[in-house]
Design an enzyme around this catalytic site. Structure first.
Site, short mmCIF file in Angstrom:
data_model
loop_
_atom_site.label_atom_id
_atom_site.label_comp_id
_atom_site.label_asym_id
_atom_site.label_seq_id
_atom_site.Cartn_x
_atom_site.Cartn_y
_atom_site.Cartn_z
N GLU A 140 93.89 81.79 -4.93
CA GLU A 140 93.30 83.00 -5.50
C GLU A 140 94.36 83.76 -6.28
O GLU A 140 95.53 83.77 -5.90
CB GLU A 140 92.76 83.89 -4.39
CG GLU A 140 91.65 83.24 -3.61
CD GLU A 140 91.40 83.88 -2.27
OE1 GLU A 140 90.33 83.66 -1.71
OE2 GLU A 140 92.30 84.59 -1.77
N ASP A 184 88.84 80.74 4.62
CA ASP A 184 87.62 79.97 4.83
C ASP A 184 87.87 78.62 5.49
O ASP A 184 87.01 78.12 6.20
CB ASP A 184 86.90 79.74 3.51
CG ASP A 184 86.04 80.92 3.12
OD1 ASP A 184 85.07 81.19 3.83
OD2 ASP A 184 86.35 81.58 2.11
#
Length: 398
Positions: A151, A167
């Site tokens: 990210e 996640d």
């Protein structure tokens, strides 16, 4: 994907704070410091022979449009989606072979760089935008593909880029940034043997934690689901944190939990006491500023629902402190939170063992194993206000 979105929000918030943004916006000097795109050096040292596919997907900060960037950094907006979802355009970039390096351009996005091994990822579009892979969903078209993502936020004030396991824990990689003086900062590398070490440790953890591991029919280990997704998919009992939650609630029914959420504001304190199923927080004047219902494991692992953390200056900062304290199991050993001394992390028998085992295998001890792992600066994030280059390195699995 609620938990991972919190990390993207945290990156954007960190970028805004670092920029010192006010109603007048960033200074002209800050705006000039970062060009429209910066190079991303993508290096493959995975030791695997499969074709790599790269995707640079996100929100173009100049316009708020969602889309993808090609290898030159040119932006392409997603077309309108449908219901049911329609296939998205092929946004893939053919990545380097093992032992090779390639450079692409990153635009000013808040988004993700996905990479997959051997197969292209499947992205679809709804009327609400892009449908991203949901690894906890057994019917997701990407469930049998080995992939991962980083990210990042790149804006006028600099670059923030992380490695994340919010996640899932999957294909190993590290991120970095080159500074104007030629030095680099990096994070995300595992210890030698850390990839197998993590999965072996998780397999040996009683209580359902081994059920988080997902494999392909050919025996390839694909990933370990984060515990919140494990609860969602039925792999991990929803009661896995109940004993610890109950002990916390009992302790603070007769004593006070003091939260000092801002390291640079030691005078800002909030005081928590339990009454029934509610923990009320008061300020120094004794006024109740926010209250939390007794959380469940899913709220703790996801740092949402009963531990929701809005982007404000009171409830959000208290919630993120509670979230870190529950995941690291420090709330019983230290009534003053956040506890930023890692020696006390994960010492209770009831804890986030997924996060514990990830941190144990990181070369620098840092990871984004849950959404607010940045409390106390234990997150795997690098940033710089004048980035010359970004790095993503696919690391060996062995």
């Amino acid at each position: 994907m609620l938990a991972i979105r919190k990390v993207l929000v945290a990156l954007a918030a960190a970028a805004a704070v670092a920029a010192g943004l006010t109603a007048a916006g960033p200074t002209p000097r800050a705006q000039a410091a970062v060009p429209t795109t910066i190079p991303l050096e993508f290096k493959n040292t995975s030791g695997r022979s499969e074709q790599i596919y790269i995707y640079d997907i996100g929100t173009l900060l100049a316009t708020g449009q969602q889309g993808w960037a090609d290898a030159s950094g040119a932006f392409h907006a997603w077309p309108a989606g449908g219901n049911p979802p329609t296939p998205a355009p092929d946004a893939s970039i053919a990545g380097p072979a093992n032992g090779q390096t390639m450079t692409i351009q990153m635009p000013k996005f808040s988004g993700r760089v996905y990479f997959s091994y051997g197969q292209k990822l499947v992205f679809k579009l709804t009327t609400g935008g892009l449908v991203q892979p949901a690894v906890q969903n057994p019917s997701d078209p990407n469930v049998n593909i080995l992939f991962n993502w980083s990210e990042y936020t790149l804006n006028d004030s600099g670059l923030w880029i992380n490695s994340t396991q919010v996640d899932m824990f999957s294909a190993p990689y590290a991120v970095g940034v080159k500074l104007a003086d030629g030095t680099t900062k990096s994070t995300g590398h595992l210890k030698a043997g850390g990839y197998a070490g993590f999965f072996n440790a998780l397999k040996g953890q009683p209580g359902g934690w081994a059920n988080l591991i997902r494999t392909r029919s050919d025996g390839t280990i694909l990933r370990a689901l984060a515990p919140g997704h494990g609860i969602e998919s039925g792999a991990l009992p929803s009661t896995v944190m109940d004993d610890y939650i109950n002990r916390v609630w009992t302790k603070y029914a007769t004593s006070t939990l003091t939260v000092t959420p801002f390291a640079n504001q030691p005078g800002t304190k909030y005081y928590g006491r339990v009454s029934g199923n509610v923990m009320n927080f008061t300020n120094s004047s004794g006024a109740v500023v926010t209250s939390f219902q007794k959380p469940d494991a899913d709220s703790i692992f996801g740092c949402y629902k009963l531990l929701d953390a809005p982007n404000d200056l009171v409830r959000g900062p208290i919630s993120r402190t509670l979230c870190a304290g529950f995941n690291r199991s420090t709330l019983l050993v230290n009534p003053n939170q956040p506890d930023t001394g890692s020696a006390s992390f994960y010492q209770d028998a009831v804890t986030n063992h997924y996060a514990r085992k990830i941190h144990a295998q990181m070369a620098d001890g840092k990871a984004y194993a849950f959404a607010f792992d940045d409390v106390g600066n234990y997150e795997s994030l690098v940033n710089d206000g004048n980035p010359q280059k970004a790095y993503i390195t696919l690391d060996p699995f062995s």
